[in-house]
Design a protein around this motif. Structure first.
Motif, PDB file in Angstrom:
ATOM      1  N   PRO A  67      39.570  47.969  34.914  1.00  0.00           N
ATOM      2  CA  PRO A  67      40.170  47.245  33.796  1.00  0.00           C
ATOM      3  C   PRO A  67      40.923  45.989  34.199  1.00  0.00           C
ATOM      4  N   SER A  68      41.465  45.943  35.419  1.00  0.00           N
ATOM      5  CA  SER A  68      42.347  44.826  35.776  1.00  0.00           C
ATOM      6  C   SER A  68      42.260  44.543  37.270  1.00  0.00           C
ATOM      7  N   LEU A  69      42.477  43.269  37.626  1.00  0.00           N
ATOM      8  CA  LEU A  69      42.553  42.888  39.040  1.00  0.00           C
ATOM      9  C   LEU A  69      43.860  43.345  39.678  1.00  0.00           C
ATOM     10  N   GLY A  70      44.942  43.246  38.914  1.00  0.00           N
ATOM     11  CA  GLY A  70      46.239  43.680  39.433  1.00  0.00           C
ATOM     12  C   GLY A  70      46.771  42.797  40.547  1.00  0.00           C
ATOM     13  N   ILE A  71      46.490  41.478  40.512  1.00  0.00           N
ATOM     14  CA  ILE A  71      46.959  40.534  41.539  1.00  0.00           C
ATOM     15  C   ILE A  71      48.270  39.917  41.054  1.00  0.00           C
ATOM     16  N   LYS A  72      49.315  40.033  41.866  1.00  0.00           N
ATOM     17  CA  LYS A  72      50.640  39.545  41.490  1.00  0.00           C
ATOM     18  C   LYS A  72      50.981  38.189  42.101  1.00  0.00           C
ATOM     19  N   LEU A  73      50.108  37.641  42.927  1.00  0.00           N
ATOM     20  CA  LEU A  73      50.363  36.322  43.531  1.00  0.00           C
ATOM     21  C   LEU A  73      50.280  35.245  42.451  1.00  0.00           C
ATOM     22  N   PRO A  74      51.216  34.285  42.413  1.00  0.00           N
ATOM     23  CA  PRO A  74      51.316  33.376  41.256  1.00  0.00           C
ATOM     24  C   PRO A  74      50.413  32.155  41.308  1.00  0.00           C
ATOM     25  N   PHE A  86      29.278  20.041  31.363  1.00  0.00           N
ATOM     26  CA  PHE A  86      30.368  20.827  30.782  1.00  0.00           C
ATOM     27  C   PHE A  86      30.678  22.023  31.668  1.00  0.00           C
ATOM     28  N   PHE A  87      31.985  22.252  31.846  1.00  0.00           N
ATOM     29  CA  PHE A  87      32.443  23.340  32.719  1.00  0.00           C
ATOM     30  C   PHE A  87      33.788  23.837  32.211  1.00  0.00           C
ATOM     31  N   SER A  88      34.007  25.158  32.338  1.00  0.00           N
ATOM     32  CA  SER A  88      35.291  25.735  31.937  1.00  0.00           C
ATOM     33  C   SER A  88      35.524  27.030  32.711  1.00  0.00           C
ATOM     34  N   PHE A  89      36.782  27.417  32.804  1.00  0.00           N
ATOM     35  CA  PHE A  89      37.148  28.722  33.367  1.00  0.00           C
ATOM     36  C   PHE A  89      38.345  29.267  32.599  1.00  0.00           C
ATOM     37  N   GLU A  90      38.487  30.584  32.650  1.00  0.00           N
ATOM     38  CA  GLU A  90      39.509  31.268  31.856  1.00  0.00           C
ATOM     39  C   GLU A  90      40.204  32.318  32.707  1.00  0.00           C
ATOM     40  N   ILE A  91      41.523  32.425  32.524  1.00  0.00           N
ATOM     41  CA  ILE A  91      42.352  33.386  33.268  1.00  0.00           C
ATOM     42  C   ILE A  91      43.157  34.197  32.262  1.00  0.00           C
ATOM     43  N   GLN A  92      43.130  35.483  32.425  1.00  0.00           N
ATOM     44  CA  GLN A  92      43.907  36.372  31.571  1.00  0.00           C
ATOM     45  C   GLN A  92      45.011  37.012  32.412  1.00  0.00           C
ATOM     46  N   ILE A  93      46.258  36.896  31.934  1.00  0.00           N
ATOM     47  CA  ILE A  93      47.417  37.401  32.690  1.00  0.00           C
ATOM     48  C   ILE A  93      48.222  38.379  31.828  1.00  0.00           C
ATOM     49  N   LEU A  94      49.111  39.091  32.492  1.00  0.00           N
ATOM     50  CA  LEU A  94      50.039  40.015  31.833  1.00  0.00           C
ATOM     51  C   LEU A  94      51.450  39.524  32.090  1.00  0.00           C
ATOM     52  N   ASP A  95      52.261  39.384  31.007  1.00  0.00           N
ATOM     53  CA  ASP A  95      53.634  38.904  31.170  1.00  0.00           C
ATOM     54  C   ASP A  95      54.616  40.063  31.088  1.00  0.00           C
ATOM     55  N   LYS A  98      54.580  42.742  28.303  1.00  0.00           N
ATOM     56  CA  LYS A  98      53.400  43.616  28.265  1.00  0.00           C
ATOM     57  C   LYS A  98      52.335  43.086  27.321  1.00  0.00           C
ATOM     58  N   LEU A  99      52.256  41.769  27.229  1.00  0.00           N
ATOM     59  CA  LEU A  99      51.257  41.125  26.387  1.00  0.00           C
ATOM     60  C   LEU A  99      50.245  40.402  27.265  1.00  0.00           C
ATOM     61  N   LEU A 100      48.980  40.386  26.838  1.00  0.00           N
ATOM     62  CA  LEU A 100      47.918  39.690  27.546  1.00  0.00           C
ATOM     63  C   LEU A 100      47.813  38.257  27.021  1.00  0.00           C
ATOM     64  N   ARG A 101      47.937  37.316  27.925  1.00  0.00           N
ATOM     65  CA  ARG A 101      47.836  35.892  27.582  1.00  0.00           C
ATOM     66  C   ARG A 101      46.631  35.298  28.314  1.00  0.00           C
ATOM     67  N   GLY A 145      57.238  31.154  27.274  1.00  0.00           N
ATOM     68  CA  GLY A 145      58.642  31.493  27.479  1.00  0.00           C
ATOM     69  C   GLY A 145      58.849  32.870  28.076  1.00  0.00           C
ATOM     70  N   THR A 146      57.845  33.400  28.785  1.00  0.00           N
ATOM     71  CA  THR A 146      57.948  34.722  29.411  1.00  0.00           C
ATOM     72  C   THR A 146      57.684  34.596  30.910  1.00  0.00           C
ATOM     73  N   ASN A 147      57.803  35.690  31.615  1.00  0.00           N
ATOM     74  CA  ASN A 147      57.600  35.715  33.065  1.00  0.00           C
ATOM     75  C   ASN A 147      56.236  36.305  33.404  1.00  0.00           C
ATOM     76  N   TYR A 148      55.628  35.731  34.417  1.00  0.00           N
ATOM     77  CA  TYR A 148      54.311  36.168  34.874  1.00  0.00           C
ATOM     78  C   TYR A 148      54.451  37.470  35.669  1.00  0.00           C
ATOM     79  N   ILE A 149      53.569  38.434  35.385  1.00  0.00           N
ATOM     80  CA  ILE A 149      53.580  39.715  36.097  1.00  0.00           C
ATOM     81  C   ILE A 149      52.369  39.830  37.015  1.00  0.00           C
TER      82      ILE A 149
END
Length: 305
Positions: A67-74, A86-95, A98-101, A145-149
């Motif tokens: 379900p998750s990579l679980g990488i905490k390096l910022p 055309f090119f794009s990439f997407e990153i999903q993080i947890l703050d 406990k919300l997915l951004r 306005g939140t902290n990266y987890i």
């Protein structure tokens, strides 16, 4: 996936030169391809994603069912090549709430848009290979306005060539990175330079040289012009040069001006020995009379007169 792994320094999640580059990645292609190719610029293996539609051709990590990579390096760093498409990439993080951004960057977006759960931003790439550095902690704080987890998922869309994707605890300069993590690997060092560096001695400084001017340039510099710098990029050390008295040039003639005439050889000569009896006798006079007949040498007084 990496939550129970010791995370410090650099953590690589994709390497195009590895034996199993897609070990934790899933590939989705439609009207396109995803394969390893040899880049003509780097002369190394890279992973190419090409497709007619950006949304339908991509690579995503982690692979299901994780379900998750679980990488905490910022810090996220991507080494990619701009294919002028055309090119794009997407990153999903947890703050910390406990919300997915999500953060989505693309080269076809012209403005930044921040929603509750997704941030879209433009991406400017230079021709050729690029190094994209993404500060996840700073973007999370400024956008929500939140902290990266931790990082949950990475998704890279077509059209691009990927060399390496890795996380780090800080941004390292190129000198501190190993050669395989650099965009352009350094040249092989010289053994002599390594021995000098180990011994602690300093390398001799290069000497700046200036090519001596030609006679034509000397004549021009005498009229007020300045000398040009040498080919090695040294500074001009001859300014307003006044030439001294010129030494006349001497031309050495290697061939004679007039051709020498060959000696005339007379082949019609008599080789018989003369008969002594045929030679007329020579009258020998009195020695005193012969001396008297010879003109006397003038004295110094006569020469003076």
């Amino acid at each position: 996936m990496f939550r129970n792994t010791y995370q410090r320094g650099i953590l690589t999640v994709f390497s195009s030169s590895g034996s199993k580059p897609l070990a934790i990645w899933d590939i989705k292609t439609k009207n396109g391809h995803a394969k390893r190719v040899t880049d003509e610029e780097l002369k190394l293996m890279s992973f190419e994603l090409m497709g007619s539609n950006v949304a339908t051709t991509y690579m995503v990590a982690p692979k299901c069912p994780c379900p998750s990579l679980g990488i905490k390096l910022p810090f996220l760093v991507l080494l990619v090549k701009n294919l002028k498409k055309f090119f794009s990439f997407e990153i999903q993080i947890l703050d910390d709430r406990k919300l997915l951004r999500r953060f989505r960057a693309s080269n076809y977006q012209s403005a930044t848009r921040v929603d509750n759960f997704c941030t879209v931003m433009p991406l400017a790439l230079t021709p050729g290979w690029n190094q994209i550095q993404f500060n996840l902690a700073d973007f999370t704080r400024r956008a929500y306005g939140t902290n990266y987890i931790e990082t949950v998922r990475i998704q890279i869309h077509a059209n691009v060539r990927v060399k390496r994707v890795y996380f780090s605890d800080k941004l390292y300069p190129d000198d501190a990175l190993p050669p395989q993590l650099r965009l352009h690997p350094p040249l092989r060092p010289c053994k002599m330079s390594d021995q000098i560096a180990r011994s602690g001695k300093k390398l001799p400084e290069p000497v700046e040289t200036v090519r001596p001017p030609t006679p034509e340039k000397v004549a021009k510099m005498g009229s007020g012009e300045k000398a040009e710098t040498g080919q090695n990029g040294g500074k001009a050390i001859m300014q307003d040069f006044v030439p001294q008295q010129r030494i006349p040039s001497v031309t050495i003639q290697t061939e004679p001006e007039h051709e020498l005439e060959p000696p005339v050889v007379n082949d019609n000569f008599d080789t018989t020995e003369p008969n002594i009896e045929d030679v007329p006798p020579v009258a020998v006079g009195d020695p005193e009379t012969a001396i008297a007949d010879f003109p006397a040498t003038p004295s110094a007084t006569e020469i003076a007169e």
